[in-house]
Design a protein around this motif. Structure first.
Motif, PDB file in Angstrom:
ATOM      1  N   SER A   1       0.826  -1.215   0.000  1.00 56.15           N
ATOM      2  CA  SER A   1       0.000   0.000   0.000  1.00 56.15           C
ATOM      3  C   SER A   1       0.855   1.256   0.000  1.00 56.15           C
ATOM      4  O   SER A   1       0.401   2.323  -0.432  1.00 56.15           O
ATOM      5  CB  SER A   1      -0.938   0.000   1.214  1.00 56.15           C
ATOM      6  OG  SER A   1      -0.214   0.220   2.419  1.00 56.15           O
TER       7      SER A   1
ATOM      8  N   ALA B   1      -0.582   2.463   4.251  1.00 54.57           N
ATOM      9  CA  ALA B   1      -1.945   2.888   4.567  1.00 54.57           C
ATOM     10  C   ALA B   1      -2.226   2.653   6.053  1.00 54.57           C
ATOM     11  O   ALA B   1      -1.983   1.554   6.560  1.00 54.57           O
ATOM     12  CB  ALA B   1      -2.947   2.123   3.709  1.00 54.57           C
TER      13      ALA B   1
ATOM     14  N   ILE C   1      -4.936   2.112   7.758  1.00 52.68           N
ATOM     15  CA  ILE C   1      -5.878   1.046   8.081  1.00 52.68           C
ATOM     16  C   ILE C   1      -5.199  -0.323   7.981  1.00 52.68           C
ATOM     17  O   ILE C   1      -5.494  -1.242   8.756  1.00 52.68           O
ATOM     18  CB  ILE C   1      -7.120   1.122   7.157  1.00 52.68           C
ATOM     19  CG1 ILE C   1      -8.215   0.169   7.634  1.00 52.68           C
ATOM     20  CG2 ILE C   1      -6.749   0.841   5.711  1.00 52.68           C
ATOM     21  CD1 ILE C   1      -8.805   0.512   8.955  1.00 52.68           C
TER      22      ILE C   1
ATOM     23  N   SER D   1      -1.151   7.597  10.514  1.00 53.58           N
ATOM     24  CA  SER D   1      -1.502   8.914   9.967  1.00 53.58           C
ATOM     25  C   SER D   1      -0.606  10.025  10.511  1.00 53.58           C
ATOM     26  O   SER D   1      -0.822  11.192  10.192  1.00 53.58           O
ATOM     27  CB  SER D   1      -2.962   9.236  10.292  1.00 53.58           C
ATOM     28  OG  SER D   1      -3.154   9.299  11.696  1.00 53.58           O
TER      29      SER D   1
ATOM     30  N   GLN E   1     -13.135  15.780   6.167  1.00 50.58           N
ATOM     31  CA  GLN E   1     -13.022  15.067   4.899  1.00 50.58           C
ATOM     32  C   GLN E   1     -14.374  14.553   4.426  1.00 50.58           C
ATOM     33  O   GLN E   1     -15.281  14.317   5.222  1.00 50.58           O
ATOM     34  CB  GLN E   1     -12.035  13.899   5.038  1.00 50.58           C
ATOM     35  CG  GLN E   1     -10.623  14.340   5.391  1.00 50.58           C
ATOM     36  CD  GLN E   1      -9.631  13.197   5.338  1.00 50.58           C
ATOM     37  OE1 GLN E   1      -9.840  12.221   4.643  1.00 50.58           O
ATOM     38  NE2 GLN E   1      -8.540  13.326   6.070  1.00 50.58           N
TER      39      GLN E   1
ATOM     40  N   TRP F   1     -17.553  11.314   5.055  1.00 49.86           N
ATOM     41  CA  TRP F   1     -17.252  11.472   6.464  1.00 49.86           C
ATOM     42  C   TRP F   1     -16.616  10.229   7.074  1.00 49.86           C
ATOM     43  O   TRP F   1     -15.812  10.330   8.017  1.00 49.86           O
ATOM     44  CB  TRP F   1     -18.533  11.831   7.233  1.00 49.86           C
ATOM     45  CG  TRP F   1     -19.538  10.702   7.299  1.00 49.86           C
ATOM     46  CD1 TRP F   1     -20.506  10.432   6.410  1.00 49.86           C
ATOM     47  CD2 TRP F   1     -19.621   9.699   8.321  1.00 49.86           C
ATOM     48  NE1 TRP F   1     -21.207   9.314   6.793  1.00 49.86           N
ATOM     49  CE2 TRP F   1     -20.685   8.845   7.973  1.00 49.86           C
ATOM     50  CE3 TRP F   1     -18.926   9.436   9.484  1.00 49.86           C
ATOM     51  CZ2 TRP F   1     -21.051   7.751   8.750  1.00 49.86           C
ATOM     52  CZ3 TRP F   1     -19.274   8.344  10.274  1.00 49.86           C
ATOM     53  CH2 TRP F   1     -20.333   7.517   9.898  1.00 49.86           C
ATOM     54  N   ILE F   2     -16.911   9.041   6.542  1.00 49.82           N
ATOM     55  CA  ILE F   2     -16.389   7.811   7.128  1.00 49.82           C
ATOM     56  C   ILE F   2     -14.864   7.762   7.043  1.00 49.82           C
ATOM     57  O   ILE F   2     -14.188   7.149   7.886  1.00 49.82           O
ATOM     58  CB  ILE F   2     -17.012   6.577   6.426  1.00 49.82           C
ATOM     59  CG1 ILE F   2     -16.728   5.300   7.201  1.00 49.82           C
ATOM     60  CG2 ILE F   2     -16.533   6.473   4.994  1.00 49.82           C
ATOM     61  CD1 ILE F   2     -17.401   5.206   8.525  1.00 49.82           C
ATOM     62  N   GLU F   3     -14.279   8.426   6.033  1.00 53.94           N
ATOM     63  CA  GLU F   3     -12.827   8.404   5.875  1.00 53.94           C
ATOM     64  C   GLU F   3     -12.115   9.167   6.989  1.00 53.94           C
ATOM     65  O   GLU F   3     -10.916   8.958   7.220  1.00 53.94           O
ATOM     66  CB  GLU F   3     -12.434   8.981   4.515  1.00 53.94           C
ATOM     67  CG  GLU F   3     -12.864   8.113   3.340  1.00 53.94           C
ATOM     68  CD  GLU F   3     -12.387   8.655   2.009  1.00 53.94           C
ATOM     69  OE1 GLU F   3     -11.720   9.721   2.015  1.00 53.94           O
ATOM     70  OE2 GLU F   3     -12.691   8.028   0.975  1.00 53.94           O
ATOM     71  N   ASN F   4     -12.834  10.019   7.702  1.00 58.89           N
ATOM     72  CA  ASN F   4     -12.225  10.765   8.799  1.00 58.89           C
ATOM     73  C   ASN F   4     -11.718   9.845   9.896  1.00 58.89           C
ATOM     74  O   ASN F   4     -10.734  10.157  10.566  1.00 58.89           O
ATOM     75  CB  ASN F   4     -13.237  11.762   9.382  1.00 58.89           C
ATOM     76  CG  ASN F   4     -13.512  12.920   8.448  1.00 58.89           C
ATOM     77  OD1 ASN F   4     -12.772  13.883   8.394  1.00 58.89           O
ATOM     78  ND2 ASN F   4     -14.608  12.821   7.687  1.00 58.89           N
TER      79      ASN F   4
ATOM     80  N   VAL G   1     -10.162   7.202   9.684  1.00 61.50           N
ATOM     81  CA  VAL G   1      -8.893   6.562   9.326  1.00 61.50           C
ATOM     82  C   VAL G   1      -7.843   7.578   8.910  1.00 61.50           C
ATOM     83  O   VAL G   1      -6.673   7.465   9.296  1.00 61.50           O
ATOM     84  CB  VAL G   1      -9.104   5.536   8.184  1.00 61.50           C
ATOM     85  CG1 VAL G   1      -7.782   4.969   7.725  1.00 61.50           C
ATOM     86  CG2 VAL G   1     -10.042   4.430   8.643  1.00 61.50           C
ATOM     87  N   ASP G   2      -8.252   8.599   8.149  1.00 57.24           N
ATOM     88  CA  ASP G   2      -7.287   9.494   7.518  1.00 57.24           C
ATOM     89  C   ASP G   2      -7.227  10.898   8.116  1.00 57.24           C
ATOM     90  O   ASP G   2      -6.277  11.628   7.847  1.00 57.24           O
ATOM     91  CB  ASP G   2      -7.596   9.618   6.021  1.00 57.24           C
ATOM     92  CG  ASP G   2      -7.441   8.285   5.300  1.00 57.24           C
ATOM     93  OD1 ASP G   2      -6.527   7.527   5.660  1.00 57.24           O
ATOM     94  OD2 ASP G   2      -8.241   8.002   4.386  1.00 57.24           O
ATOM     95  N   ASN G   3      -8.224  11.297   8.886  1.00 53.79           N
ATOM     96  CA  ASN G   3      -8.228  12.633   9.474  1.00 53.79           C
ATOM     97  C   ASN G   3      -7.435  12.593  10.780  1.00 53.79           C
ATOM     98  O   ASN G   3      -7.869  11.999  11.768  1.00 53.79           O
ATOM     99  CB  ASN G   3      -9.660  13.094   9.724  1.00 53.79           C
ATOM    100  CG  ASN G   3      -9.736  14.524  10.237  1.00 53.79           C
ATOM    101  OD1 ASN G   3      -8.765  15.076  10.753  1.00 53.79           O
ATOM    102  ND2 ASN G   3     -10.894  15.140  10.095  1.00 53.79           N
TER     103      ASN G   3
END
Length: 373
Positions: A159, A169, A171, A232, A258, A261-264, A266-268
């Motif tokens: 990844s 990544a 996750i 992150s 972001q 919203w679900i990506e927050n 993991v990535d926010n």
């Protein structure tokens, strides 16, 4: 031998006198120790930025490191083709590359050692009849989970080789660490469950059995959230405590910046770190309440676990304020594994019941609800 000792020996059930699983338990504890070491070395690999230094997955040929200058230059050239070098480490010297290469090579090599340390004794115990039936199948599943963990590790590395990526990544890093912790839980729980009934000092505290398992689950969740923080680099984004972005609870437009919203989650970096902090507070409170409810019971360990979790939280704060130095990050990860082991031991202890001993169940029969002959 005195008359008293003879009487005690005759009154002790034969199953309790014969510790037939002593060797198996020592083997499982040894593998568990290697898994803890693997977790710590994996943390060092991440903190030194070494995880992408080996760009290929060669389960067998990869056991040999470069042995000549030409071989080193060939490996270095492969690394120079990936985004991490081009975007972050451009101009790196060969000696600097060798430093990160040895960390990643050591991590992968230790994974091979763990595999051999599990499967060679497993085959021997099965051949000698020390592992049979569902117990053998259960441990085969644990070993297969370890093999699957190697594949997860490569998917994690892959990844970070994609265009525009300079690290793995988050996750997949969390999945890799969580799977390692699940393997550790299985090894420790099984080793504890295979003790003889008399030596086990059975304890049954009905309300605490479920509570202790919830405690293990919260610790595992907190470790997974910590992996997301590491992946992150959220600890470097908000290196203050107890405030975060000037507030105890950052505003919604920061926590959910972001889309989708679900990506927050993991990535926010803001939400990832906030979740890790919030779970730490919940975990500390739950551990203290669990200890308070058990303070008058014969079960031991709840107070020590609550204290260890508080110390771990303090180490986490220090790691944050110091901008994640290597020693603090490794100590934080090591303590997490030790606390997880202690919580599993405690959960297994309070889940035992005296009626089981009176019924004369063998260690294998007490192993797990879904592993019964």
């Amino acid at each position: 031998m005195t008359a008293a000792s003879m009487t005690q020996d005759l009154c002790t059930p034969a199953r309790a006198r014969a510790d037939v699983h002593a060797g198996v338990r020592r083997w499982l504890w040894g593998v568990a120790g290697l898994v803890v070491l693997m977790i710590v070395v994996g943390g060092a690999t991440r903190l030194t930025g070494s995880g992408l230094s080996i760009t290929e997955w060669r389960p067998f040929a990869g056991a040999m490191p470069p042995l000549s200058q030409a071989a080193w230059l060939a490996e270095f050239e492969k690394y120079r083709q990936i985004p991490q070098y081009q975007l972050m480490n451009k101009g790196m010297s060969l000696s600097a590359f060798q430093f990160i290469y040895w960390w990643e090579w050591g991590h992968r090599q230790l994974g091979r050692v763990v595999g051999f340390a599990f499967f060679i004794p497993y085959v021997w115990f099965v051949a000698r009849g020390r592992l049979r039936g569902k117990l053998a199948l259960w441990l085969l599943f644990v070993g297969a989970l370890g093999g699957f963990q190697g594949a997860i590790g490569w998917l994690m590395v892959a990844s970070g080789l994609r265009e525009g990526m300079i690290s793995v990544a988050p996750i997949k890093l969390a999945l890799h660490l969580t799977t390692a912790c699940l393997i550790l839980i299985c090894l420790v729980w099984t080793a504890r469950a295979l003790r003889p009934a008399v030596a086990a000092r059975l304890v049954h505290v009905p309300f605490a059995a479920g509570s202790a398992r919830v405690l293990v689950g919260l610790i595992l969740l907190q470790i997974a959230l910590g992996a997301l923080v590491a992946g992150s680099k959220a600890g470097l984004t908000y290196p203050t405590w107890p405030l975060m972005d000037g507030a105890l609870v950052p505003p919604a437009y920061v926590l959910f910046a972001q889309v989708p919203w679900i990506e927050n989650f993991v990535d926010n970096a803001a939400l990832v770190q906030f979740n890790h902090r919030l779970t730490a507070y919940v975990l500390m409170a739950f551990a203290v309440v669990h200890w308070w409810r058990l303070r008058a019971s014969p079960a031991k360990g709840a107070g020590h676990i609550a204290l260890a979790i508080t110390v771990q939280a303090s180490v986490g704060v220090a790691t944050l304020l110091l901008a994640v130095p290597l020693w603090a990050g490794l100590l934080h990860q090591l303590l997490a594994a030790v606390i997880l082991i202690a919580a599993v031991i405690h959960a297994e202890q309070v889940g035992r019941s005296a009626p089981q001993a009176r019924q004369g169940l063998t260690a294998r029969e007490r192993l797990l609800p879904f592993v019964r002959p």
